[in-house]
Design a protein around this motif. Structure first.
Motif, PDB file in Angstrom:
ATOM      1  N   LYS A 160       0.836  -1.207   0.000  1.00 60.35           N
ATOM      2  CA  LYS A 160       0.000   0.000   0.000  1.00 60.35           C
ATOM      3  C   LYS A 160       0.870   1.255   0.000  1.00 60.35           C
ATOM      4  N   LEU A 161       1.918   1.249   0.822  1.00 59.67           N
ATOM      5  CA  LEU A 161       2.811   2.397   0.890  1.00 59.67           C
ATOM      6  C   LEU A 161       3.577   2.557  -0.422  1.00 59.67           C
ATOM      7  N   ALA A 162       4.078   1.461  -0.965  1.00 60.11           N
ATOM      8  CA  ALA A 162       4.829   1.526  -2.223  1.00 60.11           C
ATOM      9  C   ALA A 162       3.960   2.056  -3.366  1.00 60.11           C
ATOM     10  N   ASP A 163       2.701   1.647  -3.401  1.00 58.72           N
ATOM     11  CA  ASP A 163       1.793   2.152  -4.437  1.00 58.72           C
ATOM     12  C   ASP A 163       1.633   3.664  -4.313  1.00 58.72           C
ATOM     13  N   TYR A 164       1.479   4.154  -3.088  1.00 59.07           N
ATOM     14  CA  TYR A 164       1.360   5.595  -2.859  1.00 59.07           C
ATOM     15  C   TYR A 164       2.638   6.325  -3.289  1.00 59.07           C
ATOM     16  N   VAL A 165       3.783   5.812  -2.855  1.00 60.80           N
ATOM     17  CA  VAL A 165       5.060   6.451  -3.170  1.00 60.80           C
ATOM     18  C   VAL A 165       5.257   6.510  -4.687  1.00 60.80           C
ATOM     19  N   THR A 166       4.975   5.429  -5.371  1.00 60.00           N
ATOM     20  CA  THR A 166       5.129   5.377  -6.823  1.00 60.00           C
ATOM     21  C   THR A 166       4.283   6.444  -7.514  1.00 60.00           C
ATOM     22  N   ALA A 167       3.068   6.617  -7.056  1.00 64.58           N
ATOM     23  CA  ALA A 167       2.134   7.535  -7.713  1.00 64.58           C
ATOM     24  C   ALA A 167       2.271   8.989  -7.268  1.00 64.58           C
ATOM     25  N   ASN A 168       2.794   9.227  -6.063  1.00 69.10           N
ATOM     26  CA  ASN A 168       2.693  10.566  -5.483  1.00 69.10           C
ATOM     27  C   ASN A 168       3.978  11.208  -4.983  1.00 69.10           C
ATOM     28  N   GLU A 169       5.100  10.521  -5.052  1.00 67.71           N
ATOM     29  CA  GLU A 169       6.339  11.092  -4.532  1.00 67.71           C
ATOM     30  C   GLU A 169       7.398  11.171  -5.636  1.00 67.71           C
ATOM     31  N   PRO A 170       7.354  12.238  -6.430  1.00 70.52           N
ATOM     32  CA  PRO A 170       8.313  12.357  -7.533  1.00 70.52           C
ATOM     33  C   PRO A 170       9.764  12.479  -7.073  1.00 70.52           C
ATOM     34  N   GLY A 171       9.996  12.867  -5.832  1.00 68.80           N
ATOM     35  CA  GLY A 171      11.350  12.969  -5.309  1.00 68.80           C
ATOM     36  C   GLY A 171      11.929  11.642  -4.869  1.00 68.80           C
ATOM     37  N   CYS A 172      11.120  10.588  -4.927  1.00 67.95           N
ATOM     38  CA  CYS A 172      11.595   9.235  -4.633  1.00 67.95           C
ATOM     39  C   CYS A 172      11.888   8.562  -5.971  1.00 67.95           C
ATOM     40  N   LEU A 173      13.147   8.235  -6.199  1.00 69.63           N
ATOM     41  CA  LEU A 173      13.581   7.695  -7.484  1.00 69.63           C
ATOM     42  C   LEU A 173      13.498   6.174  -7.557  1.00 69.63           C
ATOM     43  N   SER A 174      13.617   5.504  -6.404  1.00 71.36           N
ATOM     44  CA  SER A 174      13.532   4.038  -6.326  1.00 71.36           C
ATOM     45  C   SER A 174      12.974   3.682  -4.960  1.00 71.36           C
ATOM     46  N   TYR A 175      12.170   2.622  -4.937  1.00 68.28           N
ATOM     47  CA  TYR A 175      11.567   2.185  -3.678  1.00 68.28           C
ATOM     48  C   TYR A 175      11.289   0.697  -3.818  1.00 68.28           C
ATOM     49  N   GLN A 176      12.201  -0.149  -3.348  1.00 68.84           N
ATOM     50  CA  GLN A 176      12.142  -1.572  -3.664  1.00 68.84           C
ATOM     51  C   GLN A 176      12.303  -2.439  -2.425  1.00 68.84           C
ATOM     52  N   LEU A 177      11.361  -3.338  -2.211  1.00 70.43           N
ATOM     53  CA  LEU A 177      11.436  -4.348  -1.152  1.00 70.43           C
ATOM     54  C   LEU A 177      12.000  -5.620  -1.774  1.00 70.43           C
ATOM     55  N   SER A 178      13.049  -6.169  -1.162  1.00 75.30           N
ATOM     56  CA  SER A 178      13.679  -7.400  -1.661  1.00 75.30           C
ATOM     57  C   SER A 178      13.918  -8.342  -0.498  1.00 75.30           C
ATOM     58  N   PHE A 179      13.611  -9.618  -0.701  1.00 76.15           N
ATOM     59  CA  PHE A 179      13.774 -10.614   0.355  1.00 76.15           C
ATOM     60  C   PHE A 179      15.031 -11.447   0.175  1.00 76.15           C
ATOM     61  N   SER A 180      15.564 -11.916   1.277  1.00 74.24           N
ATOM     62  CA  SER A 180      16.755 -12.752   1.308  1.00 74.24           C
ATOM     63  C   SER A 180      16.504 -14.066   0.572  1.00 74.24           C
ATOM     64  N   ASP A 181      17.549 -14.592  -0.039  1.00 76.76           N
ATOM     65  CA  ASP A 181      17.420 -15.893  -0.700  1.00 76.76           C
ATOM     66  C   ASP A 181      17.640 -17.045   0.271  1.00 76.76           C
ATOM     67  N   SER A 182      17.985 -16.737   1.525  1.00 75.07           N
ATOM     68  CA  SER A 182      18.240 -17.805   2.496  1.00 75.07           C
ATOM     69  C   SER A 182      17.352 -17.723   3.748  1.00 75.07           C
ATOM     70  N   ASP A 183      16.617 -16.619   3.911  1.00 85.27           N
ATOM     71  CA  ASP A 183      15.752 -16.444   5.080  1.00 85.27           C
ATOM     72  C   ASP A 183      14.492 -15.714   4.632  1.00 85.27           C
ATOM     73  N   PRO A 184      13.343 -16.390   4.611  1.00 82.72           N
ATOM     74  CA  PRO A 184      12.123 -15.793   4.061  1.00 82.72           C
ATOM     75  C   PRO A 184      11.575 -14.623   4.863  1.00 82.72           C
ATOM     76  N   ASP A 185      12.090 -14.384   6.051  1.00 85.17           N
ATOM     77  CA  ASP A 185      11.600 -13.290   6.883  1.00 85.17           C
ATOM     78  C   ASP A 185      12.571 -12.107   6.927  1.00 85.17           C
ATOM     79  N   LYS A 186      13.659 -12.200   6.162  1.00 86.63           N
ATOM     80  CA  LYS A 186      14.677 -11.162   6.154  1.00 86.63           C
ATOM     81  C   LYS A 186      14.621 -10.409   4.825  1.00 86.63           C
ATOM     82  N   PHE A 187      14.789  -9.094   4.871  1.00 89.26           N
ATOM     83  CA  PHE A 187      14.618  -8.283   3.670  1.00 89.26           C
ATOM     84  C   PHE A 187      15.437  -7.000   3.745  1.00 89.26           C
ATOM     85  N   ILE A 188      15.485  -6.324   2.605  1.00 92.06           N
ATOM     86  CA  ILE A 188      15.996  -4.964   2.539  1.00 92.06           C
ATOM     87  C   ILE A 188      14.958  -4.122   1.812  1.00 92.06           C
ATOM     88  N   ILE A 189      14.959  -2.842   2.142  1.00 92.34           N
ATOM     89  CA  ILE A 189      14.197  -1.856   1.382  1.00 92.34           C
ATOM     90  C   ILE A 189      15.238  -0.877   0.859  1.00 92.34           C
TER      91      ILE A 189
END
Length: 112
Positions: free
Chosen positions: A31-60
Motif C-alpha cells: 500500500k505504501l509503495a503504491d502511494y510512493v510510486t504515484a505521489n512522490e516524484p522525489g523518490c527515485l527508487s523504492y524496492q522491497l527485496s527478500f533474502s534468498d536464504s531467510d524468508p523473513d529477512k529483507f531490505i528496502i
C-alpha cells in the motif's frame, strides 16, 4: 559546494520480522509503495527485496533526490504513518532493523 550537493541520496533499510510474518509485512508495504510510486516524484527508487536464504529477512532500497525530501516529505506523509499503524494492527514485529544512509558518489548504474 558541499560534496554531497546534487548527489542522489540512498537509504538502505535491513530488517527481519518474526517467523511467518513476511507476507503480512509485504501486504502493508505494498500500500505504501503504491502511494510512493504515484505521489512522490522525489523518490527515485523504492524496492522491497527478500533474502534468498531467510524468508523473513529483507531490505528496502530507497533513492531520493535529496535527504531532505526523505525527511520532510516521505517520512512525514500520512501513508508512511499509516504503514506503521498497519504493521501494528497486523501484529508484525521487527526482530532486526538497521537503517544506513548513503550518497551515490561512485561509478555504476541503477537501471539499464
Amino acid at each position: 559546494m558541499h560534496p554531497t550537493e546534487g548527489k542522489v541520496f540512498v537509504l538502505l533499510v535491513s530488517g527481519k520480522v518474526k517467523e511467518g510474518q513476511a507476507a503480512a509485512f509485504t501486504s502493508c508495504f505494498q500500500k505504501l509503495a503504491d502511494y510512493v510510486t504515484a505521489n512522490e516524484p522525489g523518490c527515485l527508487s523504492y524496492q522491497l527485496s527478500f533474502s534468498d536464504s531467510d524468508p523473513d529477512k529483507f531490505i528496502i532500497f530507497e533513492r531520493y533526490t535529496t535527504a531532505q525530501y526523505l525527511e520532510d516529505v516521505h517520512w512525514k506523509s500520512e501513508p508512511f504513518g499509516q504503514f506503521r499503524k498497519d504493521l501494528e494492527a497486523a501484529g508484525v514485529e521487527w526482530v532486526e532493523k538497521s537503517v544506513t544512509r548513503y550518497y551515490e558518489n561512485g561509478p555504476g548504474y541503477m537501471a539499464k
